[in-house]
Design a protein around this motif. Structure first.
Motif, PDB file in Angstrom:
ATOM      1  N   VAL A 100      75.145  87.681  59.717  1.00  0.00           N
ATOM      2  CA  VAL A 100      74.496  88.839  59.107  1.00  0.00           C
ATOM      3  C   VAL A 100      73.282  88.335  58.329  1.00  0.00           C
ATOM      4  O   VAL A 100      73.386  87.340  57.591  1.00  0.00           O
ATOM      5  N   GLY A 101      72.146  88.998  58.487  1.00  0.00           N
ATOM      6  CA  GLY A 101      70.932  88.533  57.830  1.00  0.00           C
ATOM      7  C   GLY A 101      70.108  89.663  57.242  1.00  0.00           C
ATOM      8  O   GLY A 101      70.257  90.829  57.613  1.00  0.00           O
ATOM      9  N   ALA A 102      69.240  89.308  56.313  1.00  0.00           N
ATOM     10  CA  ALA A 102      68.318  90.262  55.695  1.00  0.00           C
ATOM     11  C   ALA A 102      66.980  89.567  55.477  1.00  0.00           C
ATOM     12  O   ALA A 102      66.928  88.374  55.141  1.00  0.00           O
ATOM     13  N   VAL A 103      65.890  90.308  55.677  1.00  0.00           N
ATOM     14  CA  VAL A 103      64.536  89.788  55.497  1.00  0.00           C
ATOM     15  C   VAL A 103      63.777  90.723  54.569  1.00  0.00           C
ATOM     16  O   VAL A 103      63.822  91.953  54.736  1.00  0.00           O
ATOM     17  N   GLN A 104      63.100  90.166  53.586  1.00  0.00           N
ATOM     18  CA  GLN A 104      62.256  90.922  52.651  1.00  0.00           C
ATOM     19  C   GLN A 104      60.822  90.440  52.833  1.00  0.00           C
ATOM     20  O   GLN A 104      60.534  89.249  52.673  1.00  0.00           O
ATOM     21  N   GLN A 105      59.902  91.346  53.198  1.00  0.00           N
ATOM     22  CA  GLN A 105      58.509  91.002  53.415  1.00  0.00           C
ATOM     23  C   GLN A 105      57.620  91.792  52.470  1.00  0.00           C
ATOM     24  O   GLN A 105      57.820  92.990  52.263  1.00  0.00           O
ATOM     25  N   SER A 106      56.630  91.122  51.911  1.00  0.00           N
ATOM     26  CA  SER A 106      55.660  91.810  51.069  1.00  0.00           C
ATOM     27  C   SER A 106      54.649  92.547  51.944  1.00  0.00           C
ATOM     28  O   SER A 106      54.635  92.394  53.171  1.00  0.00           O
ATOM     29  N   GLU A 107      53.789  93.330  51.318  1.00  0.00           N
ATOM     30  CA  GLU A 107      52.692  93.966  52.046  1.00  0.00           C
ATOM     31  C   GLU A 107      51.857  92.886  52.725  1.00  0.00           C
ATOM     32  O   GLU A 107      51.604  91.819  52.150  1.00  0.00           O
ATOM     33  N   ALA A 108      51.429  93.152  53.955  1.00  0.00           N
ATOM     34  CA  ALA A 108      50.715  92.113  54.692  1.00  0.00           C
ATOM     35  C   ALA A 108      49.741  92.729  55.680  1.00  0.00           C
ATOM     36  O   ALA A 108      49.915  93.859  56.146  1.00  0.00           O
ATOM     37  N   ARG A 109      48.703  91.972  55.987  1.00  0.00           N
ATOM     38  CA  ARG A 109      47.795  92.310  57.074  1.00  0.00           C
ATOM     39  C   ARG A 109      48.249  91.529  58.305  1.00  0.00           C
ATOM     40  O   ARG A 109      48.430  90.316  58.247  1.00  0.00           O
ATOM     41  N   VAL A 110      48.443  92.236  59.409  1.00  0.00           N
ATOM     42  CA  VAL A 110      48.891  91.576  60.635  1.00  0.00           C
ATOM     43  C   VAL A 110      47.844  91.761  61.720  1.00  0.00           C
ATOM     44  O   VAL A 110      47.149  92.783  61.776  1.00  0.00           O
ATOM     45  N   ALA A 111      47.726  90.759  62.563  1.00  0.00           N
ATOM     46  CA  ALA A 111      46.807  90.854  63.696  1.00  0.00           C
ATOM     47  C   ALA A 111      47.276  91.967  64.625  1.00  0.00           C
ATOM     48  O   ALA A 111      48.471  92.183  64.806  1.00  0.00           O
ATOM     49  N   GLY A 112      46.367  92.685  65.199  1.00  0.00           N
ATOM     50  CA  GLY A 112      46.730  93.797  66.075  1.00  0.00           C
ATOM     51  C   GLY A 112      46.933  93.357  67.507  1.00  0.00           C
ATOM     52  O   GLY A 112      47.285  92.211  67.796  1.00  0.00           O
ATOM     53  N   LEU A 113      46.670  94.281  68.430  1.00  0.00           N
ATOM     54  CA  LEU A 113      46.824  94.039  69.858  1.00  0.00           C
ATOM     55  C   LEU A 113      45.502  94.328  70.556  1.00  0.00           C
ATOM     56  O   LEU A 113      45.436  95.042  71.550  1.00  0.00           O
ATOM     57  N   ALA A 114      44.407  93.790  70.011  1.00  0.00           N
ATOM     58  CA  ALA A 114      43.059  94.137  70.474  1.00  0.00           C
ATOM     59  C   ALA A 114      42.824  93.754  71.927  1.00  0.00           C
ATOM     60  O   ALA A 114      41.938  94.325  72.578  1.00  0.00           O
ATOM     61  N   ILE A 115      43.588  92.817  72.477  1.00  0.00           N
ATOM     62  CA  ILE A 115      43.411  92.440  73.875  1.00  0.00           C
ATOM     63  C   ILE A 115      43.689  93.624  74.793  1.00  0.00           C
ATOM     64  O   ILE A 115      43.132  93.736  75.882  1.00  0.00           O
ATOM     65  N   TYR A 116      44.514  94.581  74.348  1.00  0.00           N
ATOM     66  CA  TYR A 116      44.887  95.730  75.175  1.00  0.00           C
ATOM     67  C   TYR A 116      44.029  96.962  74.918  1.00  0.00           C
ATOM     68  O   TYR A 116      43.899  97.824  75.784  1.00  0.00           O
ATOM     69  N   ASP A 117      43.468  97.082  73.718  1.00  0.00           N
ATOM     70  CA  ASP A 117      42.670  98.253  73.360  1.00  0.00           C
ATOM     71  C   ASP A 117      41.878  97.904  72.101  1.00  0.00           C
ATOM     72  O   ASP A 117      42.436  97.369  71.142  1.00  0.00           O
TER      73      ASP A 117
END
Length: 579
Positions: free
Chosen positions: A416-433
């Motif tokens: 059983v696991g849990a993940v806590q992430q702060s606000e973040a900027r993530v790379a998009g999927l620009a290769i597709y659109d």
């Protein structure tokens, strides 16, 4: 989760060695191995080490690095089609959080089409000896070792495959070590696919060569790798709109990597070890029609040199190492120093990593720990912080914490696991659109559940699922992967160990994937489940494989508008010879 072919709860056997155990051994001499890059120790839960050897990489059915990494809990991929299609790999629901190191050289994202991330589909597996995954809290680090020959007896291997979508595959290997410690290796791969509906098909040819010398504590080797690709324009079928014939432009080009390395002792050896590497990496487009006004100048942004000096000290359970990575690209130079430390015992394991001014000028700190208070109970903790150099462009500081609890029963396990992430900027999927640009994801929490173990005799079950609580761009809320596996050598009837069967029935499910559309609309790739059957049979030194993906003919997409192929079958043989 467990993955067929990975060294997970129970390490797999070296089949190529086992196949020769009862036969007359070749009259040759084992020579000192060429240097190998450090394989970092991670403080994973007891028995959870994600490492694939040369003998087990292709047992998984993966044809490229992205497909292999997709079997690691927390990792996922999206793609626009079959084998030639570009793939975006995510870690903990965030695109662009994956780094790859080949023999200690970091593979940087030089393809302007992919933006800020590597296309792991363009990294082939045939020239590798080992794939090891480091599941840090903030990112996934993948460590690759190229194939190294040690015998003076010439080694030859041939792989041949065919299948649906007019798939054809050919691989060839040859290697030999000399009695003076010298050695020569060469491997090549060619494959092609044809798809008249969605296009995005094409062919690829690549090769890997090594020339070197190793004796005693010292090793010197030069490695060259080249991978050329031709891909037709990809069609896109957005719901409610007319098909777009050139959603992803055609591509013709190649990627190349070469390095010269001097090594002193191996990282796994007790005491001191060191390596010095001078490498060059290049990405080249040969087709001017595939370029656009947004494509950077290839002379300044799509080639770079990298100089790596690394070394460490190992004493029992304690391992220390440091690296200085000096990049030169487009006339600009940057030094990225890093340090590692790990301590590993049965009851306690600790690991730490720190880096300054990495490939995206980000400072990174990761720590992890594993506790074993009881023999049937283990606790894993991991935390990390990433501080971008330019918060206005790269987003705010990113922090992630992960906790996992594992129960080990006689024939079963539960995690059983849990993940806590702060606000973040993530790379998009620009290769597709072009609309699928980088996005900000608010603070979020995810919960995971994994369980499995022996079902009956040689059959076992492995299930992993994650729930993120809500939907965000580029991150499905739910993902579940289930695998029913069988491994047997029929030892009761076959005593000489010339037969081994591995098979699995896999079901992959993910919920809707959201992406931004025109005029503030939201596009959706509808969630679906896809099933596959993978079979690998060893007869002596030959492996016969059969892979049947999406055998129910599900119509689905992982990126809005890009139809995935149906009824994909691959079959063939991998055959090794000792001359």
């Amino acid at each position: 989760m467990s993955c067929l072919g990975a060294q997970d709860t129970v390490p797999l056997r070296n089949d190529s060695t086992a196949a020769r155990r009862d036969s007359t051994p070749p009259r040759d001499t084992l020579k000192t191995a060429f240097a190998a890059a450090e394989r970092p120790r991670g403080a994973e839960l007891r028995g959870r080490q994600y490492v694939w050897s040369r003998e087990t990489i292709f047992v998984t059915g993966a044809q490229n690095l992205a497909e292999l990494i997709a079997e690691v809990p927390g990792a996922s991929i999206v793609r626009s089609g079959y084998l030639m299609a570009p793939i975006v790999t995510s870690w903990q629901g965030q695109p662009g959080r994956v780094r790859v190191f080949l023999d200690g050289v970091e593979l940087d994202a030089l393809d302007a089409r992919m933006g800020e991330q590597l296309d792991l589909a363009a990294i082939p597996l045939y020239g590798l000896e080992e794939v090891a995954v480091e599941r840090a809290a903030t990112e996934l680090r993948v460590h690759l070792r190229t194939w190294r020959a040690e015998r003076t007896t010439p080694e030859t291997r041939v792989d041949v495959g065919t299948g649906a979508e007019n798939f054809t595959l050919y691989r060839g290997y040859y290697a030999r070590r000399l009695h003076n410690g010298g050695g020569f290796q060469i491997a090549a791969q060619q494959f092609s696919v044809i798809n008249g509906l969605t296009r995005g098909d094409g062919d690829s040819f690549g090769g890997v060569a090594r020339l070197g010398w190793a004796a005693g504590d010292w090793s010197v080797d030069a490695v060259g790798m080249s991978s050329g690709r031709k891909r037709a324009a990809t069609r896109r079928y957005v719901r409610g709109s007319a098909p777009v014939d050139v959603a992803i432009p055609r591509f013709e080009g190649s990627e190349r990597l070469g390095y010269l390395r001097v090594g002193f002792r191996q990282p796994e050896a007790e005491g001191f070890w060191a390596q010095a590497i001078a490498a060059t990496q290049a990405y080249m487009e040969d087709d001017s029609l595939a370029s656009s006004g947004t494509t950077p100048d290839p002379d300044t942004l799509r080639s770079q040199s990298q100089y790596v000096l690394t070394g460490g000290w190992t004493q029992g359970a304690l391992r220390l190492s440091a690296a200085a990575r000096y990049r030169v690209r487009g006339g600009e130079a940057r030094l990225a120093p890093s340090i590692r430390a790990s301590y590993e015992r049965e009851r306690l394991a600790l690991a730490a990593f720190a880096e300054v001014d990495g490939p995206d000028s980000t400072r990174r700190v990761d720590v992890s720990a594993r506790l074993l208070p009881l023999r049937w109970l283990s606790l894993g903790l991991a935390a990390g912080q990433q501080t971008p150099a330019n918060a206005a462009v790269q987003g705010p500081d990113r922090s992630t914490a992960r906790a996992e609890l594992g129960l080990e029963l006689p024939r079963h396990w539960l995690r059983v696991g849990a993940v806590q992430q702060s606000e973040a900027r993530v790379a998009g999927l620009a290769i597709y659109d072009t609309l699928f640009t980088a996005a900000r994801i608010p603070e979020s929490r995810g919960f995971s559940l994994a369980f499995g173990g022996q079902v009956w005799g040689p059959f076992s079950l492995d299930v992993y699922g994650v729930d993120w609580g809500d939907e965000q761009f580029y991150r499905p809320r739910h993902q579940v992967r289930s695998a029913l596996q069988v491994e047997t050598g029929l030892r009761r009837w076959l005593k000489r160990d010339t037969f081994w069967l591995r098979g699995s029935f896999v079901h992959d499910y993910r919920s809707d994937l959201l992406a931004p559309g025109a005029g503030g609309t939201v596009l959706k790739a509808k969630g679906t489940g896809v099933q596959a059957i993978l079979i690998d049979i060893r007869l002596g030194q030959a492996h016969i494989f059969f892979h049947n993906r999406n055998f129910t003919g599900e119509v689905y997409e992982t990126v809005p508008g890009y139809l995935m192929p149906r009824l994909i079958q691959q079959y063939g043989v991998r055959w090794e010879f000792w001359n």
